[in-house]
Enzyme design. Structure first.
Site, short mmCIF file in Angstrom:
data_model
loop_
_atom_site.label_atom_id
_atom_site.label_comp_id
_atom_site.label_asym_id
_atom_site.label_seq_id
_atom_site.Cartn_x
_atom_site.Cartn_y
_atom_site.Cartn_z
N LYS A 200 3.10 -1.67 -2.28
CA LYS A 200 2.10 -2.31 -3.14
C LYS A 200 2.07 -1.61 -4.50
CE LYS A 200 -2.84 -3.34 -3.25
NZ LYS A 200 -4.08 -3.39 -2.48
N GLU A 206 6.78 8.80 -0.13
CA GLU A 206 7.74 8.65 0.97
C GLU A 206 8.65 7.44 0.74
OE1 GLU A 206 4.44 9.01 1.18
OE2 GLU A 206 3.82 9.82 3.12
N GLY A 260 -3.47 -3.00 1.87
CA GLY A 260 -2.19 -2.67 2.51
C GLY A 260 -2.14 -3.06 3.98
N ARG A 261 -3.17 -2.66 4.73
CA ARG A 261 -3.13 -2.91 6.18
C ARG A 261 -3.47 -4.36 6.53
NH1 ARG A 261 -6.78 0.65 4.57
NH2 ARG A 261 -9.01 0.21 4.80
N GLU A 346 -8.20 3.29 10.01
CA GLU A 346 -8.21 3.48 8.56
C GLU A 346 -9.31 2.61 7.93
OE1 GLU A 346 -4.75 2.43 5.98
OE2 GLU A 346 -4.73 4.55 5.47
N HIS A 377 1.69 4.31 35.14
CA HIS A 377 2.34 5.48 35.75
C HIS A 377 2.10 6.72 34.90
CE1 HIS A 377 4.45 2.94 38.69
NE2 HIS A 377 4.25 2.04 37.74
N LYS A 506 -2.57 13.90 0.39
CA LYS A 506 -1.47 13.53 -0.52
C LYS A 506 -1.44 14.49 -1.70
CE LYS A 506 -1.89 8.51 -0.20
NZ LYS A 506 -2.07 7.30 -0.98
#
Ligand code: G6Q
Length: 541
Positions: A200, A206, A260-261, A346, A377, A506
């Site tokens: 965005k 990263e 973003g999400r 978030e 399991h 950050k």
């Protein structure tokens, strides 16, 4: 001060000792506790809630103005107050073409123009009009992005694997750990690989670092001029895209009113459309739109996202539930828990209300989970007998997405149904003793063993049952989860669309980086400096 919460807390006391089994067995239990939208059936009968609980939760929703806030979101008001932005992901899948305004401007023409551009690009890659720099057809698309620019598309492309078409393979690189990119490209041919750089801001450390590494890989094999045929971008920031060297004609735009999400429905979903084809991507949007209409129009007692969001708040506040397990009995949904971790934690993992005051109720539950039957399991032991109450979401399709020649799928379904039933009804001491008395065990062995086997039951769950995990169904489900999170946030009075809590880390990483690079260990607090010194010593061997 909340009258509605006070009443709910005292109602919770009244429910002490309530038996979920007897609630479930009541003849009219299905009436207010099962809901349907198209083929999506949502079973709430296994919740620690009565008709009265629901009424009190609706009072809470009225007190917290949930419906008014919902309308504000749909109307493009700046519901993301701390960033003074609208949150209009609903416009991205507005298949009705109803005008939707942000800052007084109808966003639908722009939304539709980007969708058309995405469609044209997908088709050109699929039909071979768009080729790599050496004239080879594109065989693999790699989305480089992180957080909201990765988790939604990664989850959805995995979920819709049976719909992958056109011979294209889609992969995802998010982590700045160099092994993520190198593992992903190791078996690939640069000539047939296309990168989507999804960011965005186009400023995320990263993503840009990985994008530059990918660019070096392409340039080394095919020359600098090849970059334009092997990279496209999805972003809101054309200047930075151009500065990276991607022609802005090959940039797919979105807008600051897309969080973003909440962005997999925007051009951030280009990787999904590449994998499943544009028609199926449209079906995904249609499914989401159907849930949007339901959320906007259905009265509270029939409104699935409202019911789920309110029940989440009920468990968090009145049953002290710290976490919720997401258990898809659907291998293709194996990234759903990770996706929902971001969506919920978030969005609502916050301690300050919109007005700046501290929250007085607990907020976001920890979301975790794994596909069934694997979890059985592993951690289901704790779900059944642990000392912590964990409400569970079970998701299961009536039919598999592939033809099977045996009963594996029915085994999967039976296990899903069994787990939810076992959690709710448990297994009492008397029955266990009676069973053990049929064995060779002595009375003293029975009295030691029987309590170990007791399953307390009374453990709540929702079951989401759908015909098949197709694009429209996935759209309905994800839109449902988004709105459920909205309802939680509205009740808690927080801004579900910002994420200030990620900033400090950050910032510190940028400060600390130089001393990691040169080993000087001059940055950070005493522990960071000590660790950097040790790291440097280990690196020197
Ligand atoms: C999501 C968050 C966050 C964001 C990533 C990537 O809601 O804002 O996860 O999506 O930090 O950001 P960019 O898309 O700007 O690279």
């Amino acid at each position: 001060m909340s009258e509605a919460w006070d009443t709910l807390r005292s109602h919770r006391q009244d429910l002490e000792g309530i038996s979920l089994a007897s609630l479930i067995d009541a003849a009219d239990r299905g009436q207010h506790f099962t809901h349907q939208l198209s083929d999506l059936h949502v079973d709430l009968t296994r919740h620690l809630a009565t008709d009265q609980t629901l009424e009190l939760l609706f009072d809470l929703a009225r007190e917290r103005r949930v419906e008014a806030l919902r309308e504000a979101m749909f109307s493009g008001e700046p519901v993301n107050t701390t960033e003074d932005r609208a949150a209009l992901h609903i416009a991205l899948r507005n298949q009705s073409d109803r005008p939707i305004l942000a800052d007084g401007v109808n966003v639908m023409p722009e939304v539709n123009a980007v969708l058309r551009k995405m469609q044209a690009f997908c088709e050109s890659v699929h039909n071979g009009t768009w080729r790599g720099s050496t004239g080879q057809r594109i065989e693999t698309v790699i989305n480089i992005g992180i957080g909201g620019s990765d988790l939604g598309p990664a989850m959805a492309t995995e979920a819709l694997r049976p719909w992958w078409s056109n011979g294209l393979h889609v992969r995802f690189v998010s982590n700045v750990d160099p092994s993520h990119l190198s593992d992903t490209i190791r078996d690939l041919d640069p000539e047939t690989t296309l990168f989507i750089i999804a960011s965005k801001t186009f400023g995320t450390q990263e993503t840009l670092t990985n994008a530059h590494a990918a660019r070096r890989w392409i340039a080394k094999a095919l020359g600098e001029t090849a970059v334009s045929r092997h990279f496209v971008a999805v972003s809101t920031n054309a200047d930075r895209v151009a500065a990276f060297g991607i022609d802005t004609d090959n940039m797919f735009e979105f807008w600051d009113w897309v969080g973003g999400r909440y962005s997999m429905w925007s051009a951030i979903g280009l990787s999904i459309a590449m994998a499943i084809g544009f028609d199926q991507f449209t079906a995904l949007l249609e499914g989401a739109h159907e849930m949007d209409c339901h959320f906007r129009d259905a009265p509270m007692h029939k409104n699935i996202p409202i019911l789920l969001g309110l029940l989440d708040c009920w468990y968090r506040e009145c049953w002290d539930c710290q976490s919720r397990a997401v258990l898809p009995y659907d291998q293709h949904l194996h990234r759903l828990p990770a996706y929902l971790q971001q969506l919920e934690m978030e969005s609502n993992g916050k301690r300050t209300r919109i007005d700046g005051s501290p929250t007085t109720e607990g907020t976001a539950m920890i979301v975790w989970g794994e596909p069934g039957t694997n979890g059985q399991h592993s951690f289901h032991q704790m779900l059944h007998q642990g000392t912590t109450l964990v409400p569970c979401d079970f998701l299961v399709a009536a039919t598999p997405t592939e033809t099977v020649d045996d009963d594996r799928y029915d085994i999967l379904v039976a296990n899903c149904l069994a787990q939810a039933q076992a959690l709710a009804r448990g297994h009492g001491l008397d029955n266990i003793k009676a069973e053990l008395e049929e064995t060779e065990l002595s009375e003293s062995d029975i009295s030691t063993l029987a309590p170990q086997k007791v399953m307390p039951g009374n453990r709540p769950s929702t079951t989401f049952l759908y015909r098949q995990l197709d694009p429209a169904t996935l759209g309905r489900l994800i839109s449902l989860f988004e709105h459920r999170v909205f309802v939680q946030g509205a009740v808690w009075g927080i801004d579900s669309f910002d994420q200030w809590g990620v900033e400090l880390g950050k910032h510190l990483a940028t400060e600390i980086l130089p001393s990691v690079v040169d080993g000087s260990a001059t940055q950070g607090d005493a522990t960071t400096r000590r660790l950097t010194t040790h790291m440097d010593a280990l690196r020197r061997g």
